[in-house]
Design an enzyme around this catalytic site. Structure first.
Site, PDB file in Angstrom:
ATOM      1  N   ASP A   3      46.514  35.421  56.753  1.00 51.81           N
ATOM      2  CA  ASP A   3      45.994  36.546  57.536  1.00 51.81           C
ATOM      3  C   ASP A   3      47.080  37.596  57.754  1.00 51.81           C
ATOM      4  OD1 ASP A   3      43.939  37.927  58.753  1.00 51.81           O
ATOM      5  OD2 ASP A   3      44.239  37.006  60.719  1.00 51.81           O
ATOM      6  N   GLY A  57      41.225  35.380  70.475  1.00 51.03           N
ATOM      7  CA  GLY A  57      41.290  35.480  71.925  1.00 51.03           C
ATOM      8  C   GLY A  57      42.106  36.674  72.375  1.00 51.03           C
ATOM      9  N   GLU A  58      42.684  36.546  73.567  1.00 51.84           N
ATOM     10  CA  GLU A  58      43.431  37.653  74.171  1.00 51.84           C
ATOM     11  C   GLU A  58      44.907  37.288  74.307  1.00 51.84           C
ATOM     12  OE1 GLU A  58      39.929  39.431  77.079  1.00 51.84           O
ATOM     13  OE2 GLU A  58      41.074  37.653  77.712  1.00 51.84           O
ATOM     14  N   GLY A  93      42.372  39.765  69.777  1.00 55.03           N
ATOM     15  CA  GLY A  93      42.189  39.441  68.370  1.00 55.03           C
ATOM     16  C   GLY A  93      41.015  38.530  68.178  1.00 55.03           C
TER      17      GLY A  93
END
Length: 658
Positions: free
Chosen positions: A461, A349-350, A346
């Site tokens: 979000d 990060g991961e 995303g």
């Protein structure tokens, strides 16, 4: 004397309203999820707030037939303002819906500015005394005065109140608020109430049982509250209800705080050439004592505030410490962040799959380029750790070492909503029943963030990739990296830099940087349209001459009286058309251009569970693009093929009061 004297006012400021609540879900009966009983329960509980407040604080009703019949009752404490009563009943109803998942009985006694009660069952209980379940909460502070004297005054007060509450000649049957003086500056405040559908005899029994619980639950404590299904009894050494401001109290029998002054006319004491009037002496002493008393009281208030602040800080430190993982343990859990363990990527990060203490977890490793500082990161951890709801992903812990900032969440096996929704080969796994359940679950999760949690939280979000699905395809809202917390008196804020995902952000946020709970409502509306049509919110409908984004396309179909053309073909043959149409209608209300026209999450929840709720006509949505020329289409096609972009700028926020 009137209770509006100086000391109770200071005491009220020092102690404030104690937040108390209790709830119970039945253990003997259960219903099948998505059954007629569940629908009837939702309809009936959603009708309580308006009916209870409109009928003086008490209402009971039933709905359905045979085994699907639901009985429910709502009650507010006597004298509550209608809007305050309605809010409390709505909170209690939502609490039961979220916690009593499939139980046929439930009872909630929350406090939301006032005390109120909601109860439901699959069998009639109207007019019947039910002493169980009962539960109690006591004040943590001990009685510092003479306990025997306290018990005597307390027992006499309780006896007097029960007599008043259950007397046929009483002007206020089933309710009493009264006070009794212990000393000149210490008063017992008590309140009791029965559900008014009881007989006076049953009310008397219920209250006597609650008073009898004193020895078991609260002996030696400064206050307590006893809840039953048919009555409630609370007492404290501070005025926890506005009802006490209207009560007069005779002076206590104890000695007065200051000795009675003798009658002095022209009496004087001589020493040398100095003559001092006794009246002058008292005139100096008494104001001095009062001033010293007030100064000590003010100092006590400051110490209390600092201690509370320290206690709150200590609690947060304890929570943070208990959630912290060692970086080495995280490395081992993810096989040193192996590529094979990656389950998602995303904007921040991961995400890795790992095993910690024998439990599968999802480990989110924030990019080192993230501008979020260590302090802000810890604050976020503390806030998210305090959120507990079945439709929110649970935070298990974190790691903060050097530049590493890592979050550890519960592992949700079915990945994210977009994994199924936007893949033509997997869309069929989401039939309409599952999609409708996902919409309902997301609604409950956002409602908790906006209204039912301790703090008002704006997610900022909401999108398909941030909705995770558990083994039963129930939704869990994830990724609070962009969330913002609002205080009690804040309804909106401005930011100078935009953070979010294109296509889900409302116009007032993109253009002016304004965000509020209605920003999440807009994102929710876009998300609902995506769930219904099975396609991303980016430009999806193309003809020889036009290209329309999802919102524009849905609006045009609605205006043309053909909303069902929006439905994903994989579910169009086997869906409830009325439910689908209603969801499209709600989504279009959510994406309206004017934020004040968008419904709140509590209203949306009511729209979903109560089909008799009349929906207003939607207005033109924000970001309405009627026609995009064929010449522009190539650029849009490339955008449509790309991943949705999340803007992760650092924000500078100015809060606005309500």
């Amino acid at each position: 004397m009137e209770l509006k004297n100086l000391f109770p006012i200071f005491w009220f400021v020092l102690v404030g309203f104690a937040v108390v609540s209790a709830q119970e879900c039945g253990k003997t009966g259960f219903f099948v999820p998505q059954s007629r009983y569940e629908t009837n329960r939702g309809l009936l509980l959603s009708s309580l707030p308006s009916n209870v407040s409109a009928r003086g604080g008490f209402y009971n009703s039933s709905i359905g037939q045979g085994p699907d019949r639901v009985y429910a009752l709502g009650m507010c404490i006597e004298g509550a303002e209608p809007d305050v009563c309605s809010d409390c009943i709505e909170y209690a109803s939502n609490l039961l819906l979220d916690t009593c998942l499939n139980q046929t009985e439930g009872l909630a006694w929350p406090e939301k500015r006032i005390l109120c009660m909601v109860r439901y069952s699959n069998s009639s209980f109207f007019g019947s005394l039910k002493a169980e379940p009962h539960f109690y909460i006591h004040n943590v502070d001990d009685i510092t005065s003479n306990l025997t004297e306290f018990d005597q005054v307390w027992e006499e007060l309780a006896r007097r109140m029960i007599a008043s509450t259950t007397s046929p000649s009483s002007k206020r049957k089933y309710y009493a608020a009264d006070v009794a003086a212990l000393t000149a500056f210490q008063i017992i405040y008590a309140l009791m109430q029965c559900t008014p559908d009881l007989s006076l005899e049953d009310c008397h029994i219920c209250l006597r049982q609650s008073v009898g619980d004193y020895e078991t639950c609260c002996n030696g404590k400064q206050g307590g509250i006893v809840y039953r299904a048919s009555c409630v009894f609370r007492w404290e050494l501070f005025p926890f209800s506005e009802a006490f401001s209207r009560i007069s109290l005779a002076p206590p029998p104890q000695s007065p705080a200051f000795p009675t002054l003798p009658a002095v006319t022209n009496t004087a004491t001589k020493k040398g050439s100095i003559t001092i009037s006794i009246g002058i002496v008292w005139a100096i002493i008494i104001p001095t004592v009062i001033v010293v008393f007030l100064v000590l009281l003010a100092l006590g208030f400051v110490v209390y505030r600092r201690r509370k602040s320290y206690q709150g800080s200590s609690t947060d430190i304890t929570i943070t410490h208990s959630l912290q993982f060692d970086f080495k343990a995280i490395e081992d859990a993810t096989n040193k962040f192996s590529e094979s363990n990656i389950i998602g990527r995303g904007g921040f990060g991961e995400v890795f799959m790992g095993v910690l203490n024998g439990t599968e977890v999802a480990i989110k490793r924030l990019s080192k380029a993230s501008r979020q500082g260590a302090r802000e990161f810890k604050n976020e951890v503390v806030v998210v750790a305090k959120l507990h709801h079945r439709n929110l992903v649970k935070l298990l812990g974190f790691c903060l070492e050097g530049e590493e900032k890592i979050l550890v969440y519960e592992f949700v096996p079915n990945k994210s909503l977009d994994y199924f929704l936007f893949d033509p080969t997997k869309q069929g796994q989401l039939d309409w029943t599952k999609r409708y359940n996902i919409i309902r679950g997301i609604t409950r999760g956002i409602l908790y963030l906006h209204q039912d949690s301790r703090l008002t939280i704006i997610h900022r979000d909401l999108k398909a990739s941030n909705i995770l699905l558990d083994a039963d395809m129930n939704p869990k809202i994830a990724d609070f990296g962009m969330a913002r917390i609002f205080g009690i008196d804040q309804s909106g804020a401005n930011t100078k830099k935009i953070a979010g995902t294109r296509g889900y952000m409302p116009p007032e946020y993109v253009r002016q940087g304004q965000f509020s709970t209605r920003s999440d409502v807009y994102s929710f509306g876009v998300l609902v349209l995506e769930i219904i049509c099975g396609r991303n919110n980016r430009f999806i409908h193309q003809s020889d001459t036009t290209v329309e984004n999802l919102v524009t396309y849905a609006w045009r179909l609605w205006r043309n009286d053909s909303p069902l053309e929006l439905v994903d073909p994989t579910i169009s043959e086997n869906c409830e058309t009325e439910e689908v149409t209603r969801c499209i209608h709600i989504a279009l209300l959510c994406v309206q251009h004017n934020p004040t026209d968008r419904p709140s999450l509590s209203t949306i929840n009511m729209m979903l569970i109560n089909n008799s709720y009349v929906l207003p006509d939607p207005q033109q949505p924000g970001f309405f693009f009627p026609i995009i020329s064929n010449q522009e289409r190539d650029g849009l096609d490339s955008m449509n093929r790309s991943n949705p972009q999340t803007i992760n700028d650092v924000t500078i926020t100015d809060f606005e009061p309500r």
